[in-house]
Each structure stands twice: as C-alpha cells, then as structure tokens.
Design an enzyme around this catalytic site. Structure first.
Site, short mmCIF file in Angstrom:
data_model
loop_
_atom_site.label_atom_id
_atom_site.label_comp_id
_atom_site.label_asym_id
_atom_site.label_seq_id
_atom_site.Cartn_x
_atom_site.Cartn_y
_atom_site.Cartn_z
N LYS A 129 0.84 -1.19 0.00
CA LYS A 129 0.00 0.00 0.00
C LYS A 129 0.88 1.25 0.00
O LYS A 129 0.72 2.15 -0.83
CB LYS A 129 -0.93 -0.01 1.23
CG LYS A 129 -1.84 1.21 1.25
CD LYS A 129 -2.88 1.10 2.32
CE LYS A 129 -2.30 1.38 3.66
NZ LYS A 129 -2.97 2.32 4.51
N ASP A 147 -6.59 0.99 0.69
CA ASP A 147 -6.73 1.22 2.13
C ASP A 147 -8.16 0.79 2.52
O ASP A 147 -8.88 0.21 1.71
CB ASP A 147 -6.44 2.69 2.49
CG ASP A 147 -7.58 3.62 2.09
OD1 ASP A 147 -8.46 3.20 1.29
OD2 ASP A 147 -7.60 4.76 2.57
#
Ligand code: SF4
Length: 235
Positions: A129, A147
C-alpha cells in the site's frame, strides 16, 4: 430471487462509468499527505498508519525540517525522533521503521528512494500500500492504493468480493485502465471519507446512487442522508 450478477462487459462498463462520475465529483482529489520529495512522502505514509493524514501533516513540517536526507534518518537520535512523531501513535514502531528505512536507503540504494515496487517493498515499514502511494504520487507510476476506504467501496460497487488487499488490487486493476489507477485510488478514498462511510453510507445523497449495486445499504431518504455527508477537509 437474487438478481443474476452482471456480465463481465457490463461490470467493466459500469466500473469505468463510476470512475468517470467520481472524476467529475472530485476533480481535485489528491494525496492528502503533504510532501515535496519521494523520501518525504515515504516517511509521511509510514506515519499515516492508524493515524489521520491531518495529524501527520501537523507533525511533518518539524520532522522534514530536522531530517532532510536518508542519512539524516539513519543517524537520528531515537528519543528525539520518537518525540517528534509521538502524536501519530505507535511511535516506537514507526521510529523503528523510519530509522531502518534511512539505513536501508543508504546501504542499498545510495540514499535515494527507489522508483519501483519490487525494491520499495523490501524497505522497513513499507508494504504494498505504502509503495503504491509513493509510486503513484511521487514517481507518476500508476498504482492502486487499497486502504480501508478503497476496499469497502470496491466491494460495495461490486468490483470484488475479496478482503485481501492484494487480491482487491488485482481485481480492480483488471476493470480500470492502468493510467487511471492512482487517481481512482484518490477518488474512492475521497468518496469513502465524505459520502460512502463505513457505518452509515449516505446513499440518499450519493451521486452514484443509480450506478451502485449497494444503494440502500445506508439511508435512502435525502434529508437523513445529507446529514451524514462529511465535508472535510481531512488534511
Ligand atoms: S449508493 Fe450508498 S453504498 Fe453506493 S456508493 Fe453511494 S453511499 Fe456508497
């Protein structure tokens, strides 16, 4: 009777339409962390774990003025670093990551942040991420940032049923053209923060209502829904 799932073509078409509508809704969606260099964004993203971008943005002016290079982070006094980043939470673990990051960048990458996923994910505190945030926003390499908001909205849009971020990234990546990936990530996060929140999505006030298979998951009455919309700013 449960309706048949949409055909692949219909799914792709609807996904791209939702992306286009989101682009119109949020023409200035962007990374809400403040930064001027890849290193600053990398550090800010590490600090943003379990913390709001707004809070990180309060801490980083002092941090970035004190530590300008990877070598500065590698040589940082732990107590001083921890004190500066304390308010972002989990500061001991984050200090470990930032110290280790500085060291690893100096040892293996000549003090520079690498601009590819394979190298970025070898750095302390950097998962997929974080790597995609940095690639997309500091290097202009398209990246999908999964997310909590992105994952929730991708499921609500019917783009995926997965919960594993890497699988979500792959499934959404197959629906949306690659050049759109970074902006798509911002748009979903913006919509998730403002309208399609986790507990009570504001369906009755949502511009995507007619395209969204999850319409009705939150209140559909316009007055009730409007009160649920958050206006930000979140940074
Ligand atoms: S219609 Fe409801 S569930 Fe669908 S995107 Fe809008 S707020 Fe979210």
């Amino acid at each position: 009777m449960t309706p048949d799932p949409p055909s692949r073509t219909a799914l792709v078409r609807r996904a791209r339409r939702i992306n286009r509508e989101l682009a119109q809704l949020y023409p200035d969606a962007h990374c809400e962390l403040n930064f001027t260099t890849p290193l600053e964004l990398l550090v800010a993203t590490i600090l943003s774990a379990q913390c709001t971008d707004k809070r990180v943005n309060l801490v980083t002016p002092v941090l970035f003025a004190r530590y300008r290079t990877a070598a500065d982070y590698a040589a940082a006094d732990r107590a001083e670093l921890e004190k500066i980043i304390q308010s972002t939470g989990f500061f001991r673990a984050k200090a470990n990551s930032v110290l280790g990051l500085g060291q690893a960048l100096c040892d293996r990458f000549g003090g520079q942040v690498p601009g590819n996923l394979a190298d970025l994910v070898t750095l302390p505190g950097v998962g997929r991420k974080t790597a995609n945030v940095v690639l997309g926003n500091a290097f202009g390499v398209p990246g999908i940032t999964v997310d909590t908001h992105f994952a929730r909205l991708a499921r609500r849009f019917g783009w995926t049923t997965q919960t594993d971020p890497e699988k979500i990234e792959a499934e959404v990546g197959a629906l949306i053209p690659r050049p759109e990936w970074t902006m798509l990530s911002h748009r979903l996060i913006w919509h998730g923060r403002r309208v399609c929140q986790a507990r009570r999505p504001a369906c009755g006030a949502c511009a995507l209502a007619r395209l969204c298979p999850s319409f009705g998951e939150g209140p559909t009455d316009e007055d009730t829904a409007r009160k649920l919309v958050r206006t930000g700013p979140f940074s």
